[in-house]
Design an enzyme around this catalytic site. Structure first.
Site, PDB file in Angstrom:
ATOM      1  N   ASP A 405      53.858   0.244  19.251  1.00 19.21           N
ATOM      2  CA  ASP A 405      52.719   0.044  18.357  1.00 19.21           C
ATOM      3  C   ASP A 405      52.608   1.250  17.426  1.00 19.21           C
ATOM      4  O   ASP A 405      53.294   2.262  17.608  1.00 19.21           O
ATOM      5  CB  ASP A 405      51.450  -0.104  19.203  1.00 19.21           C
ATOM      6  CG  ASP A 405      50.291  -0.734  18.456  1.00 19.21           C
ATOM      7  OD1 ASP A 405      50.484  -1.139  17.287  1.00 19.21           O
ATOM      8  OD2 ASP A 405      49.197  -0.818  19.028  1.00 19.21           O
ATOM      9  N   GLU A 408      54.207   2.226  11.984  1.00 18.14           N
ATOM     10  CA  GLU A 408      54.402   2.070  10.533  1.00 18.14           C
ATOM     11  C   GLU A 408      55.010   3.316   9.857  1.00 18.14           C
ATOM     12  O   GLU A 408      55.740   3.104   8.865  1.00 18.14           O
ATOM     13  CB  GLU A 408      53.063   1.716   9.878  1.00 18.14           C
ATOM     14  CG  GLU A 408      52.557   0.317  10.199  1.00 18.14           C
ATOM     15  CD  GLU A 408      52.044   0.174  11.634  1.00 18.14           C
ATOM     16  OE1 GLU A 408      52.117  -0.935  12.184  1.00 18.14           O
ATOM     17  OE2 GLU A 408      51.599   1.172  12.209  1.00 18.14           O
ATOM     18  N   ASP A 483      46.528  -6.403  14.012  1.00 14.72           N
ATOM     19  CA  ASP A 483      45.126  -6.359  14.444  1.00 14.72           C
ATOM     20  C   ASP A 483      44.273  -7.355  13.663  1.00 14.72           C
ATOM     21  O   ASP A 483      43.593  -7.013  12.693  1.00 14.72           O
ATOM     22  CB  ASP A 483      44.572  -4.945  14.273  1.00 14.72           C
ATOM     23  CG  ASP A 483      45.235  -3.954  15.214  1.00 14.72           C
ATOM     24  OD1 ASP A 483      45.854  -4.394  16.204  1.00 14.72           O
ATOM     25  OD2 ASP A 483      45.145  -2.742  14.966  1.00 14.72           O
TER      26      ASP A 483
END
Length: 798
Positions: A405, A408, A483
């Site tokens: 997670d 990015e 999300d």
């Protein structure tokens, strides 16, 4: 072709006339007077690469996206020069290159123009950073539609939209918000029943304008790098998607348990809560295979550590859960806490593995542990180190899978939400800044994770999940759409996003069922489960601070509905596993939007809700509250209502009754759908008989069932079972032929065939041309028979 009237216009520079042409086997080079070189590579008769250099210099040719297993080779390549153009002919297409402007045009063998440059390649020098902003514009046909581009939270047809590719942590994003977590710069164009695709393999921030600024122009551009794109010709939509997927790669088969139902929350801790969660699933008889531990299992959010207060003996806990059929999945983020007493930090400092800024300082950012440094996953040495970090977690503690997670990379308390643009990266020996590496950072992190887990779960198969991705990441990992929010609008978004990801080469995908942020109503949760069980990756995940989101968190009615649909998923696992086999082997998307299924029907070009699950099941979620049904479009063909066996003709809109306990669900006539008995987890039961749901059709239909040991690599040695069923129905008879491949021996010896819509009473059964007594096949009225799995031809006569 349009001609250039000026070399420079509004700051943009353009190629001028061609002064030189050279051919090097499959590569064709066109050089202009002002130093632009166009390299066209013929990869297949219908797949070309267009690459442009300025000032006579190409950059180093390197791509993270293209698979080393991409299939290459063409049948024909001829080049003809005329007074005004070069004509390049393959066995399927012709490329025209204009001598005065370097513009190109691709047409089929009848002369029909499939794709044509408008201004074509042009560029603008970037004096702030160096290099060029590279641009391409194409003529848009009046009836043209556009699809693809990964996880965009907008209408499936991109005509009239402008989108960008810059992987971004977008908590609680909304409809039409852009960019999101993934950068997949690939789109499909469709006009006049002809489909083509363009993959712009450029990792800088890129933009796509689909007739938004100018209604007859589609353009794409990037902040740096080269104009480097691949052209894929169908003419079918499906062929374009398959070819692109082949070039960027497919994953190997995951273990079957990865396709089961998974439960996650931020966060399940301490250990007693995890054990209670597992016990409740088994007590309530709700199937589940995966339980997830979010960041709170760690010691102070330090990756590869355990909080001994919350999890004093993780090895025993994981072992106990496994005995009850649960696999444990843990979160690992990229941010490494700055802590001199933390071994992972120490090793990275000693070996110079962290990313640095332009002037040599470490790139520092705040994430969950506080201030962190970030490994440079574009460095192969760092990837090897990262892969080794998983050894203890897997070989000693027994973790089953990992979830990457925040990759990015997400950075808190800065406006950009990510690393500074001057951060430096190795880029596999092609040093660059974060401007170029940002979109592939998460991809390379999960690649390193995949390689480590593959090594340490061997001889089992790895299962990995990522949030951030670039084109080709599907080779390493499953993914989810980030999300999202517990709203009806987000249920619609999830449906569109998964369809779009599947047509963008990335099929092992799902959403946070029920919504990550905020709290769903019981009705919304039930409707989302009904959709989510038909997504390749099926996981409930929530932020936890708004309330619980387990299947039993609502009332008894919702719990029963959720159980019913999770059980249906487990029944359909052999069908789903076969879907994944086809995706892995052929690049066939596991979820198909209606435009993929029937591009000739203009009604499908703007449909967002309906989709084909695998090859033969039509699904249409209910996406509004208080609904007792919905209108939906039934595509071409004839379909059986899964719940009632009503036969419905296609090519029309129809009101479908679907109260809270049903989702509109249809099966294609002639289909043979394999089913398992309901299990609480994959492998709980030894399958004694495979159920085949057979849907009658007057005509011919083909179905496939793929099986293997459900884990491990014996299937690569030929130990699989591939059954191809040919169905042929007539007024008073039915013939099913079975063609078998592979050496895997299934645990069951018989099929139970349930017949739907059979228009005659069975009077005679022949197996391999021998008459069989009706009592021997246990004929039950006119509904089902039991038959040996070894038959070659089954003949039912009325």
């Amino acid at each position: 072709m349009i001609t250039n009237t000026e070399l420079e216009y509004k700051g943009n520079l353009y190629p001028n006339s061609i002064i030189d042409f050279k051919r090097d086997t499959d590569k064709l080079y066109f050089t202009t007077l002002n130093g632009v070189i166009l390299e066209i590579t013929i990869l297949r008769d219908s797949i070309f690469r267009f690459r442009y250099a300025t000032e006579n210099i190409f950059e180093a040719d390197f791509s993270y996206a293209i698979s080393e297993n991409a299939i290459l080779g063409y049948n024909q390549l001829e080049v003809e020069e005329t007074a005004t153009e070069y004509l390049i002919r393959t066995a399927k297409l012709t490329i025209l290159v204009d001598k005065q402007t370097l513009r190109t045009q691709v047409s089929d063998l009848t002369g029909f123009i499939v794709c044509e440059d408008e201004l074509g390649f042009h560029w603008e020098e970037n004096y702030e950073y160096g290099g060029n902003t590279v641009k391409m514009s194409k003529i848009t046909q009046n009836t043209e539609s556009f699809y693809g581009l990964g996880d965009k939270a907008t209408h499936s047809n991109l005509k009239g939209k402008r989108v960008s590719n810059w992987v971004t942590d977008q908590y609680a994003y909304g409809k039409d918000q852009d960019p999101l977590y993934k950068a997949i710069p690939f789109f499909i164009g469709l006009h006049n029943e002809q489909a083509y695709g363009i993959f712009f393999d450029n990792t800088f921030k890129s933009q796509f304008d689909f007739a938004h600024e100018r209604r007859n122009v589609t353009s794409f551009w990037a902040d740096g790098g080269e104009m480097n794109y691949y052209f894929f010709y169908g003419p079918s939509f499906g062929q374009v998607v398959k070819d692109y997927t082949n070039f960027t790669g497919t994953p190997e088969l995951p273990p079957m348990w990865a396709m089961g139902y998974h439960q996650s929350k931020w966060s399940y801790f301490p250990e007693s809560n995890v054990r209670e969660l597992a016990a409740t699933f088994r007590k309530l008889r709700i199937p589940c295979d995966g339980l997830y531990l979010d960041i709170d299992y760690m010691d102070g959010f330090r990756c590869f550590t355990w909080d001994k207060n919350h999890f004093p003996n993780p090895k025993k806990m994981i072992s106990d859960l496994e005995k009850d059929g649960f696999k444990t999945v843990v979160m690992i983020d990229p941010g490494i806490k700055i802590d001199k007493d933390y071994s992972v930090y120490q090793e990275a400092i000693e070996n110079d593995y962290f990313c640095k800024r332009a002037d040599g300082a470490f790139m520092k950012g705040k994430v969950w542990p506080g201030e962190c440094y970030f490994p440079d996953f574009t460095n192969p040495v760092v990837r090897e180190w990262w892969a080794e970090l998983y050894k203890e977690m897997f070989t000693d503690i027994g973790v089953h899978a990992v979830w990457n997670d925040m990759n990015e990379p997400a950075v808190m308390e800065v406006p950009t939400k990510t690393a500074p643009l001057d951060t430096r990266h190795n880029f596999d020996g092609h040093p660059c800044s974060h401007r170029k590496a940002h979109n592939v950072y998460g991809m390379q992190m999960v690649r390193a994770t995949y390689e480590g887990i593959k090594k340490y779960v061997y001889p089992k198969r790895p299962f990995v999940i990522t949030r951030a991705a670039y084109a080709g990441t599907q080779r390493y990992s499953s993914t989810w759409t980030g999300d999202n929010v517990a709203t009806w609008e987000h249920l619609w978004i999830a449906n569109v996003q998964v369809q779009r990801m599947c047509m963008s080469g990335y099929s092992f995908v799902g959403s946070d069922i029920g919504g990550f942020a905020e709290q769903p109503s019981g009705e919304l949760f039930a409707r989302w489960i009904q959709l989510g069980v038909f997504h390749p990756f099926c996981r409930v995940h929530s932020s936890g601070d708004h309330g619980d989101q387990e299947p039993w968190s609502f009332d008894d009615e919702v719990t029963d509905i959720v159980r019913k649909f999770i059980e249906l998923r487990y029944q359909l696992l052999p069908y789903l596993y076969t879907m994944f086999y086809r995706y892995s082997k052929e690049g066939t998307p596991m979820i198909k939007p209606l435009v993929y299924f029937d591009q000739k029907d203009p009604q499908t070009h703007f449909r967002t809700d309906e989709f084909i699950f695998g090859e033969q099941i039509l699904v249409c979620p209910v996406q509004e509250p208080n609904a007792q049904g919905r209108r939906m479009y039934i595509p071409r063909g004839t379909w059986y209502d899964y719940w009632t066996d009503e036969v419905v003709p296609g090519g029309m809109e129809k009101w479908i009754v679907a109260d809270i306990d049903k989702i509109p669900l249809f099966v294609k006539e002639g289909a043979i759908i394999p089913k398992f008995p309901v299990q609480q987890y994959v492998g709980e039961l030894e399958i004694k008989e495979l159920l085949l749901e057979v849907y009658y059709k007057k005509g011919v239909e083909n179905s496939t069932v793929y099986e293997d040991a459900q884990d491990g690599y014996d299937y690569k040695k030929g130990r699989f079972s591939l059954r191809n069923f040919s169905f042929r129905g007539k007024e008073n008879e039915l013939i099913i032929q079975q063609f078998k491949e592979g050496t895997f021996i299934t645990s069951y010896g018989t099929f139970k065939m349930n017949f739907h819509g059979l228009p005659f009473k069975i009077k005679e059964v022949r197996v391999d041309n021998e008459i069989v007594e009706l009592k021997d096949v246990k004929l039950n009225g006119n509904n089902n028979i039991h038959i040996s799995k070894e038959f070659t031809v089954l003949h039912l006569i009325g």
